[in-house]
Design a protein around this motif. Structure first.
Motif, short mmCIF file in Angstrom:
data_model
loop_
_atom_site.label_atom_id
_atom_site.label_comp_id
_atom_site.label_asym_id
_atom_site.label_seq_id
_atom_site.Cartn_x
_atom_site.Cartn_y
_atom_site.Cartn_z
N ALA A 52 0.86 -1.18 0.00
CA ALA A 52 0.00 0.00 0.00
C ALA A 52 0.89 1.23 0.00
CB ALA A 52 -0.93 0.01 1.21
N GLN A 53 0.41 2.30 -0.65
CA GLN A 53 1.21 3.53 -0.73
C GLN A 53 0.28 4.74 -0.79
OE1 GLN A 53 3.31 3.89 -4.46
NE2 GLN A 53 1.67 2.91 -5.60
N GLU A 54 0.79 5.84 -0.33
CA GLU A 54 0.09 7.12 -0.44
C GLU A 54 1.13 8.19 -0.74
OE1 GLU A 54 -2.18 10.01 -1.04
OE2 GLU A 54 -3.15 8.09 -0.56
N ASP A 55 1.04 8.78 -1.93
CA ASP A 55 1.96 9.82 -2.36
C ASP A 55 1.34 11.22 -2.28
OD1 ASP A 55 4.14 8.12 -2.96
OD2 ASP A 55 3.16 7.53 -4.80
N PHE A 56 0.09 11.29 -1.83
CA PHE A 56 -0.60 12.57 -1.63
C PHE A 56 -0.72 13.37 -2.92
CE2 PHE A 56 1.32 11.44 2.50
CZ PHE A 56 0.15 11.28 3.22
N ASP A 57 -0.85 12.67 -4.03
CA ASP A 57 -1.04 13.36 -5.29
C ASP A 57 -2.47 13.87 -5.47
OD1 ASP A 57 1.59 12.90 -6.04
OD2 ASP A 57 1.13 10.98 -6.98
N ARG A 58 -3.40 13.28 -4.73
CA ARG A 58 -4.80 13.71 -4.81
C ARG A 58 -5.17 14.54 -3.59
NH1 ARG A 58 -7.60 7.99 -5.54
NH2 ARG A 58 -6.08 7.57 -3.90
N PRO A 59 -6.11 15.48 -3.72
CA PRO A 59 -6.48 16.33 -2.59
C PRO A 59 -7.02 15.51 -1.42
CG PRO A 59 -7.37 17.22 -4.64
CD PRO A 59 -6.84 15.86 -4.97
N ARG A 111 -12.42 11.62 12.38
CA ARG A 111 -11.79 10.36 11.97
C ARG A 111 -12.12 10.17 10.50
NH1 ARG A 111 -12.77 5.23 15.62
NH2 ARG A 111 -10.94 6.12 16.67
N VAL A 112 -11.12 10.30 9.63
CA VAL A 112 -11.36 10.30 8.19
C VAL A 112 -10.41 9.31 7.51
CG1 VAL A 112 -11.48 11.70 6.10
CG2 VAL A 112 -12.01 12.74 8.33
N ALA A 113 -10.96 8.31 6.84
CA ALA A 113 -10.15 7.36 6.08
C ALA A 113 -9.79 7.98 4.73
CB ALA A 113 -10.90 6.05 5.87
N PHE A 114 -8.59 7.67 4.24
CA PHE A 114 -8.17 8.19 2.94
C PHE A 114 -7.15 7.23 2.33
CE2 PHE A 114 -5.16 9.95 5.96
CZ PHE A 114 -3.94 9.94 5.29
N GLY A 115 -6.71 7.54 1.13
CA GLY A 115 -5.79 6.65 0.42
C GLY A 115 -6.54 5.56 -0.31
N ARG A 116 -5.84 4.84 -1.17
CA ARG A 116 -6.46 3.78 -1.96
C ARG A 116 -7.05 2.71 -1.05
NH1 ARG A 116 -3.51 0.21 -6.72
NH2 ARG A 116 -5.38 -0.92 -7.39
N GLY A 117 -8.35 2.48 -1.19
CA GLY A 117 -9.04 1.53 -0.35
C GLY A 117 -9.22 1.99 1.08
N GLY A 118 -8.93 3.29 1.33
CA GLY A 118 -9.06 3.82 2.69
C GLY A 118 -8.08 3.20 3.66
N TRP A 119 -6.85 2.88 3.19
CA TRP A 119 -5.92 2.15 4.05
C TRP A 119 -5.30 3.00 5.15
CZ3 TRP A 119 -0.39 2.11 4.58
CH2 TRP A 119 0.30 3.03 3.77
N LEU A 120 -5.41 4.33 5.01
CA LEU A 120 -4.93 5.25 6.04
C LEU A 120 -6.10 5.99 6.68
CD1 LEU A 120 -1.85 6.77 4.19
CD2 LEU A 120 -1.79 5.11 6.07
N THR A 121 -5.90 6.43 7.90
CA THR A 121 -6.91 7.20 8.62
C THR A 121 -6.26 8.41 9.28
OG1 THR A 121 -8.42 5.36 9.05
CG2 THR A 121 -8.50 7.20 10.59
N ALA A 122 -6.90 9.57 9.13
CA ALA A 122 -6.49 10.77 9.85
C ALA A 122 -7.30 10.87 11.13
CB ALA A 122 -6.71 12.01 8.99
N GLU A 123 -6.61 11.09 12.24
CA GLU A 123 -7.26 11.34 13.53
C GLU A 123 -6.90 12.74 13.96
OE1 GLU A 123 -9.31 9.54 15.27
OE2 GLU A 123 -9.05 7.42 14.69
#
Length: 472
Positions: A52-59, A111-123
């Motif tokens: 899994a990866q998140e490069d923050f290319d999307r808002p 509590r907001v899930a983000f990233g492909r498939g929601g694999w990350l969560t912001a708290e």
């Protein structure tokens, strides 16, 4: 710039284990080209598969999410245990005073899930001290661009009475490598030889009554109002990458997290007098110097001990640490260095924040069949561009990493003990701190987990999760 150097205090191998409940493989360690190479594991870490990866290319859509009032108590979605914000432990050691103080504020959360498939969560969390139904500040996680156009995530925490974390939505696999790339940090420490810059002191905006109220290791402080609690502005910090022992980390009052960490890579930027004998390692000379003689931008790489606790200082709420550095290995319950000159923390190296965002730092944690490896790469003070790696077995020389077992079968109960947590009004007892049959998932955090400490901002370039190639 010096050439790249690697200092490895111990090696860690990969293991053959399944990684269930995660999305399909996204690539390999040599998969993508271009900007993604900035976070690619080096060949020495073994054959890894990118899961899994998140490069923050999307808002990011975190800041626009609505705030929710934390109801507190066992039914709260953010409840953990007795050391929670309103936990039984604090009530027992403080008596009714703690409840009265806690009732003077509310905590709002996102509590907001983000990233492909929601694999990350912001708290995200913020205190409402006047109980007017709104958080007193606006912490958040948003998309921004570096001067070269590279998209990054900006952790923003404009007030100390708030917290922002990035964590995995699900617990980590049995064997993994997780890493993040840092492109900006402004959570305190010196700049150009001073703590005072950009109208701030040690990263804090100037203002009265910035205290650790109401959470302390001793519980509520009798006879003290909010502004009479200890000031926090001499102590700032940031968690670059730390592994906790439960699935849903979120910002809480600062004492609680000290009972939940397995391994740590963080920055603690403090010129408080109690750290005047702390040391920092110079990886080039392999000698220790006084932290007070440095820039206060040190990185702590800590293995949390499961057999020793800080009884005198923190009421058995905080474990002791074992630290491996290029300057040697130390246990923090004893003085260290030539003649026992140093005590308290030993930082592994110092960042050079002024080199960001043109430069970058990468932090990684690996869990293999034997234990944990901590890795940091970047242009460190004194030594220049280098990669520092240290490994600690789950149990090494009779010394365990706290709550290392993800399953009951990985641990036999040998380090279980009864702990007493004493306060001004009473004692809370943990009957079994690590019993046989227990299990503790791994979950990482990036950011600030404290609701009554730390203030600033940071830019995260990417986050990646790998598993051993043979695990597929």
């Amino acid at each position: 710039m010096r050439g790249r150097r690697t200092i490895a205090m111990a090696a860690g191998g990969a293991a053959v284990v399944a990684a269930a409940a995660w999305p399909a493989t996204a690539g390999t360690a040599t998969g993508r080209t271009g900007p993604s190479d900035r976070a690619r594991p080096s060949d020495r870490t073994g054959p890894w598969v990118l899961m899994a990866q998140e490069d923050f290319d999307r808002p990011l859509r975190v800041d626009g999410a609505p705030w929710r009032l934390d109801p507190q108590g066992p039914r709260s979605p953010w409840h953990v245990d007795a050391f929670d914000d309103d936990g039984e432990a604090w009530t027992k050691i403080s008596g009714p005073l703690f409840g009265k103080q806690l009732a003077t504020l509310n905590v709002f959360r996102k509590r907001v899930a983000f990233g492909r498939g929601g694999w990350l969560t912001a708290e995200v969390a913020a205190v409402d001290k006047d109980r007017d139904g709104r958080p007193d500040s606006r912490p958040g996680l948003s998309s921004t661009s570096l001067p070269d156009g590279q998209k990054v995530a900006r952790i923003s925490e404009p007030s100390w009475d708030a917290g922002v974390l990035i964590r995995p939505t699900r617990p980590l696999p049995p064997r993994y490598r997780v890493e993040m790339t840092l492109r900006g940090i402004d959570f305190g420490g010196k700049r150009h030889g001073t703590f005072d810059y950009d109208g701030k002191h040690n990263g804090y905006t100037r203002g009265p009554c910035k205290t650790r109220y109401p959470w302390t290791f001793q519980g509520a402080l009798p006879g003290r109002t909010r502004c009479q609690y200890p000031d926090v502005t001499r102590e700032n910090g940031f968690y670059y990458l730390t592994i906790l022992d439960y699935a849903n980390p979120a910002p809480h009052g600062n004492p609680g997290i000290h009972y939940r960490r397995k391994v740590i890579m963080d920055g603690y930027y403090s010129d408080d007098d109690r750290w005047k004998n702390a040391g920092t390692c110079d990886p080039k000379t392999r000698k220790i110097y006084r932290t007070f003689d440095g820039t206060f931008n040190g990185i702590n790489a800590l293995f949390v001990r499961g057999d020793k606790f800080r009884e005198a200082a923190n009421n058995n709420i905080s474990n002791e640490y074992y630290i491996k550095t290029a300057c040697g290995n130390v246990s923090m319950d004893k003085p260290y260095g030539p003649g026992g000159r140093f005590r308290e923390h030993l930082a592994s190296a110092e960042l050079q924040p002024e080199l960001l965002p043109k430069a970058a730092y990468r932090f990684a944690v690996e869990r293999d069949a034997t234990g944990y490896t901590l890795e940091m790469s970047g242009p460190f003070l004194h030594i220049g561009q280098a990669t520092l790696r240290v490994h600690h077995d789950f149990v090494e020389d009779g010394r365990p990493i706290w709550h290392y077992n993800q399953t009951p079968g990985e641990y036999d109960g040998r380090f279980d003990r009864r702990l007493l947590h004493k306060g001004p009004a009473g004692t809370y007892t943990t009957e079994h701190s690590w019993p046989k049959g227990s299990a503790y998932p791994d979950s990482f955090i990036i950011g600030d987990p404290h609701l009554n400490y730390y203030e600033g901002s940071a830019n995260v370039d990417d986050i990646r999760l790998y598993v051993p190639k043979d695990a597929r």
